[in-house]
Design a protein around this motif. Structure first.
Motif, PDB file in Angstrom:
ATOM      1  N   LYS A   1       0.821  -1.209   0.000  1.00 23.63           N
ATOM      2  CA  LYS A   1       0.000   0.000   0.000  1.00 23.63           C
ATOM      3  C   LYS A   1       0.854   1.256   0.000  1.00 23.63           C
ATOM      4  N   GLU A   2       1.926   1.255   0.812  1.00 30.35           N
ATOM      5  CA  GLU A   2       2.752   2.455   0.961  1.00 30.35           C
ATOM      6  C   GLU A   2       3.615   2.712  -0.269  1.00 30.35           C
ATOM      7  N   PHE A   3       4.115   1.649  -0.907  1.00 35.39           N
ATOM      8  CA  PHE A   3       5.053   1.824  -2.017  1.00 35.39           C
ATOM      9  C   PHE A   3       4.456   1.508  -3.386  1.00 35.39           C
ATOM     10  N   GLY A   4       3.186   1.192  -3.430  1.00 31.79           N
ATOM     11  CA  GLY A   4       2.545   0.917  -4.704  1.00 31.79           C
ATOM     12  C   GLY A   4       3.107  -0.306  -5.398  1.00 31.79           C
ATOM     13  N   LEU A   5       3.385  -1.316  -4.633  1.00 29.98           N
ATOM     14  CA  LEU A   5       3.967  -2.532  -5.193  1.00 29.98           C
ATOM     15  C   LEU A   5       2.873  -3.523  -5.580  1.00 29.98           C
ATOM     16  N   GLU A   6       3.262  -4.513  -6.409  1.00 24.39           N
ATOM     17  CA  GLU A   6       2.335  -5.560  -6.801  1.00 24.39           C
ATOM     18  C   GLU A   6       2.190  -6.548  -5.642  1.00 24.39           C
ATOM     19  N   ASP A   7       0.970  -6.910  -5.361  1.00 21.75           N
ATOM     20  CA  ASP A   7       0.713  -7.865  -4.288  1.00 21.75           C
ATOM     21  C   ASP A   7       0.740  -9.281  -4.871  1.00 21.75           C
ATOM     22  N   ASP A   8       1.942  -9.897  -4.844  1.00 18.99           N
ATOM     23  CA  ASP A   8       2.087 -11.242  -5.412  1.00 18.99           C
ATOM     24  C   ASP A   8       2.310 -12.298  -4.329  1.00 18.99           C
ATOM     25  N   LEU A   9       1.861 -11.977  -3.136  1.00 19.68           N
ATOM     26  CA  LEU A   9       2.041 -12.903  -2.033  1.00 19.68           C
ATOM     27  C   LEU A   9       1.197 -14.156  -2.227  1.00 19.68           C
ATOM     28  N   THR A  10       1.832 -15.317  -2.083  1.00 15.65           N
ATOM     29  CA  THR A  10       1.122 -16.590  -2.163  1.00 15.65           C
ATOM     30  C   THR A  10       1.420 -17.392  -0.894  1.00 15.65           C
ATOM     31  N   ALA A  11       0.630 -18.393  -0.685  1.00 17.66           N
ATOM     32  CA  ALA A  11       0.821 -19.247   0.488  1.00 17.66           C
ATOM     33  C   ALA A  11       2.185 -19.940   0.429  1.00 17.66           C
ATOM     34  N   ALA A  12       2.603 -20.340  -0.773  1.00 20.54           N
ATOM     35  CA  ALA A  12       3.883 -21.030  -0.915  1.00 20.54           C
ATOM     36  C   ALA A  12       5.042 -20.120  -0.516  1.00 20.54           C
ATOM     37  N   ARG A  13       4.945 -18.851  -0.968  1.00 19.62           N
ATOM     38  CA  ARG A  13       6.000 -17.902  -0.597  1.00 19.62           C
ATOM     39  C   ARG A  13       5.972 -17.608   0.901  1.00 19.62           C
ATOM     40  N   LEU A  14       4.790 -17.441   1.424  1.00 21.34           N
ATOM     41  CA  LEU A  14       4.667 -17.151   2.850  1.00 21.34           C
ATOM     42  C   LEU A  14       5.243 -18.296   3.690  1.00 21.34           C
ATOM     43  N   ALA A  15       5.064 -19.527   3.235  1.00 22.22           N
ATOM     44  CA  ALA A  15       5.532 -20.690   4.001  1.00 22.22           C
ATOM     45  C   ALA A  15       7.051 -20.725   4.106  1.00 22.22           C
ATOM     46  N   ARG A  16       7.732 -20.046   3.136  1.00 20.37           N
ATOM     47  CA  ARG A  16       9.201 -20.068   3.164  1.00 20.37           C
ATOM     48  C   ARG A  16       9.798 -19.014   4.094  1.00 20.37           C
ATOM     49  N   PHE A  17       8.987 -18.134   4.611  1.00 19.55           N
ATOM     50  CA  PHE A  17       9.504 -17.118   5.522  1.00 19.55           C
ATOM     51  C   PHE A  17       9.915 -17.767   6.855  1.00 19.55           C
ATOM     52  N   PRO A  18      10.943 -17.192   7.507  1.00 18.19           N
ATOM     53  CA  PRO A  18      11.439 -17.775   8.772  1.00 18.19           C
ATOM     54  C   PRO A  18      10.347 -17.872   9.826  1.00 18.19           C
ATOM     55  N   ASP A  19      10.332 -19.028  10.488  1.00 17.85           N
ATOM     56  CA  ASP A  19       9.500 -19.292  11.672  1.00 17.85           C
ATOM     57  C   ASP A  19       8.004 -19.432  11.380  1.00 17.85           C
ATOM     58  N   VAL A  20       7.610 -19.390  10.112  1.00 20.32           N
ATOM     59  CA  VAL A  20       6.202 -19.672   9.818  1.00 20.32           C
ATOM     60  C   VAL A  20       5.932 -21.160  10.089  1.00 20.32           C
ATOM     61  N   PHE A  21       6.853 -21.990   9.608  1.00 18.74           N
ATOM     62  CA  PHE A  21       6.819 -23.411   9.937  1.00 18.74           C
ATOM     63  C   PHE A  21       8.125 -23.784  10.641  1.00 18.74           C
ATOM     64  N   THR A  22       8.058 -24.567  11.681  1.00 22.19           N
ATOM     65  CA  THR A  22       9.260 -25.049  12.371  1.00 22.19           C
ATOM     66  C   THR A  22       9.144 -26.556  12.604  1.00 22.19           C
ATOM     67  N   MET A  23      10.320 -27.199  12.643  1.00 26.48           N
ATOM     68  CA  MET A  23      10.379 -28.632  12.955  1.00 26.48           C
ATOM     69  C   MET A  23      10.825 -28.779  14.407  1.00 26.48           C
ATOM     70  N   GLU A  24      10.072 -29.479  15.175  1.00 31.11           N
ATOM     71  CA  GLU A  24      10.405 -29.695  16.576  1.00 31.11           C
ATOM     72  C   GLU A  24      10.476 -31.188  16.868  1.00 31.11           C
ATOM     73  N   GLU A  25      11.493 -31.544  17.663  1.00 30.23           N
ATOM     74  CA  GLU A  25      11.668 -32.942  18.027  1.00 30.23           C
ATOM     75  C   GLU A  25      10.425 -33.466  18.746  1.00 30.23           C
ATOM     76  N   ALA A  26      10.065 -34.678  18.382  1.00 34.39           N
ATOM     77  CA  ALA A  26       8.931 -35.299  19.067  1.00 34.39           C
ATOM     78  C   ALA A  26       9.300 -35.563  20.524  1.00 34.39           C
ATOM     79  N   PRO A  27       8.358 -35.495  21.419  1.00 35.71           N
ATOM     80  CA  PRO A  27       8.649 -35.747  22.840  1.00 35.71           C
ATOM     81  C   PRO A  27       9.311 -37.111  23.032  1.00 35.71           C
ATOM     82  N   VAL A  28      10.296 -37.154  23.932  1.00 38.32           N
ATOM     83  CA  VAL A  28      11.048 -38.376  24.180  1.00 38.32           C
ATOM     84  C   VAL A  28      10.702 -38.921  25.563  1.00 38.32           C
ATOM     85  N   ASP A  29      10.443 -40.199  25.614  1.00 37.74           N
ATOM     86  CA  ASP A  29      10.236 -40.861  26.897  1.00 37.74           C
ATOM     87  C   ASP A  29      11.631 -41.172  27.451  1.00 37.74           C
ATOM     88  N   GLU A  30      12.159 -40.243  28.274  1.00 33.51           N
ATOM     89  CA  GLU A  30      13.536 -40.365  28.754  1.00 33.51           C
ATOM     90  C   GLU A  30      13.760 -41.643  29.554  1.00 33.51           C
TER      91      GLU A  30
END
Length: 293
Positions: A97-126
């Motif tokens: 809106k501020e810079f008059g840019l093209e809005d080409d945001l897609t879900a695929a691009r958004l998913a590649r941004f840091p911390d949108v998806f994270t991998m966490e170790e499954a709980p371990v029965d110590e």
């Protein structure tokens, strides 16, 4: 039974869920020094492993290698962070809106941004995992102890032979002592006869005093008795079994001290050679003792 400080133990446990391999290598060391290499996932077992090893090992430089493979399908969970994604969308649309840019945001691009998806170790029965690690560790330790015991038996037999030889050499010194005095008396008498020309003039009192003085100077009776006592003490300690390495090292030092004294008092080529052989044999004993736990 005595144990060597050198040995190797290994155990591999394989199941449908995991594979755990433990290898333990031990070499000589004055105290117990433990180095542990384990996967990052098992780091919280480091202290428990060190405590467990002390049940089987008292002395030596010990290296423990643990490898772990998890065969379960889900060892990590994928997490979607909606709040983070919403902030990205809001900020990007603000930029459009501020810079008059093209809005080409897609879900695929958004998913590649840091911390949108994270991998966490499954709980371990110590607790369950530790039971598996402990089982592998126990079998590896038992394998190591068995190897050290076999080598310890070889050390025991070799040391007992060396101790018997040391005692035999000490007995040779004891046998030689009266002969030295008799030879010294003969030399003194011959010298006196040569100088005086008449054996009747020799003063037996002075001759006896000289022999007594010489006898005191070369007497190794006390050293021989102590050395044989040390040999008996070491043999008894070897029969006693485990955890005697430091005690044997102390006894060997005392044995060497007595052998040095015998050598320093030696006024006879035969005794000197026997004393040198004694020191050589004691040094061999000291070298072997360095291998005992």
């Amino acid at each position: 039974m005595i144990k060597s400080m050198t040995g190797f133990g290994r155990c591999e446990l394989v199941s449908e869920e995991r594979r755990i391999t433990v290898e333990i290598k031990a070499v000589n060391h004055r105290y117990l020094e433990t180095g542990i290499r384990i996967p990052k996932k098992l780091n919280f077992f480091d202290s428990a492993i060190r405590s467990f090893l002390k049940q089987y090992i008292q002395r030596g430089k010990v290296d423990v290698f643990v490898s772990y493979e998890d065969y379960t399908e889900r060892t990590a969970n994928l997490h979607y962070h909606k709040e983070v994604a919403a902030e990205y969308v809001e900020d990007i649309r603000q930029m459009v809106k501020e810079f008059g840019l093209e809005d080409d945001l897609t879900a695929a691009r958004l998913a590649r941004f840091p911390d949108v998806f994270t991998m966490e170790e499954a709980p371990v029965d110590e607790q369950k995992l530790w039971e598996h690690v402990q089982t592998a560790l126990k079998e590896a330790c038992e394998s190591l102890v068995e190897a050290r015991s076999r080598e310890g038996q070889n050390l025991y037999q070799d040391l007992m032979k060396k101790l018997a030889n040391i005692k035999r050499l000490v007995e040779l010194v004891e046998e030689r002592s009266p002969q030295i005095l008799e030879e010294y008396r003969a030399k003194l008498t011959a010298k006196a006869q040569e100088l005086l020309g008449d054996t009747q003039v020799i003063e037996e009192g002075r001759l006896a005093a000289e022999i007594v003085f010489f006898s005191d100077k070369i007497c190794t009776d006390e050293e021989a008795v102590r050395l044989k006592s040390h040999v008996d003490s070491m043999a008894a300690a070897l029969e006693q079994g485990e955890g005697i390495g430091r005690k044997l090292d102390f006894i060997a030092q005392e044995m060497n001290r007595e052998a040095n004294t015998i050598l320093s008092k030696a006024n006879d080529l035969t005794v000197s050679q026997i004393a040198i052989d004694l020191k050589t044999e004691i040094e061999k004993v000291r070298e072997q003792i360095q291998n005992i736990e």
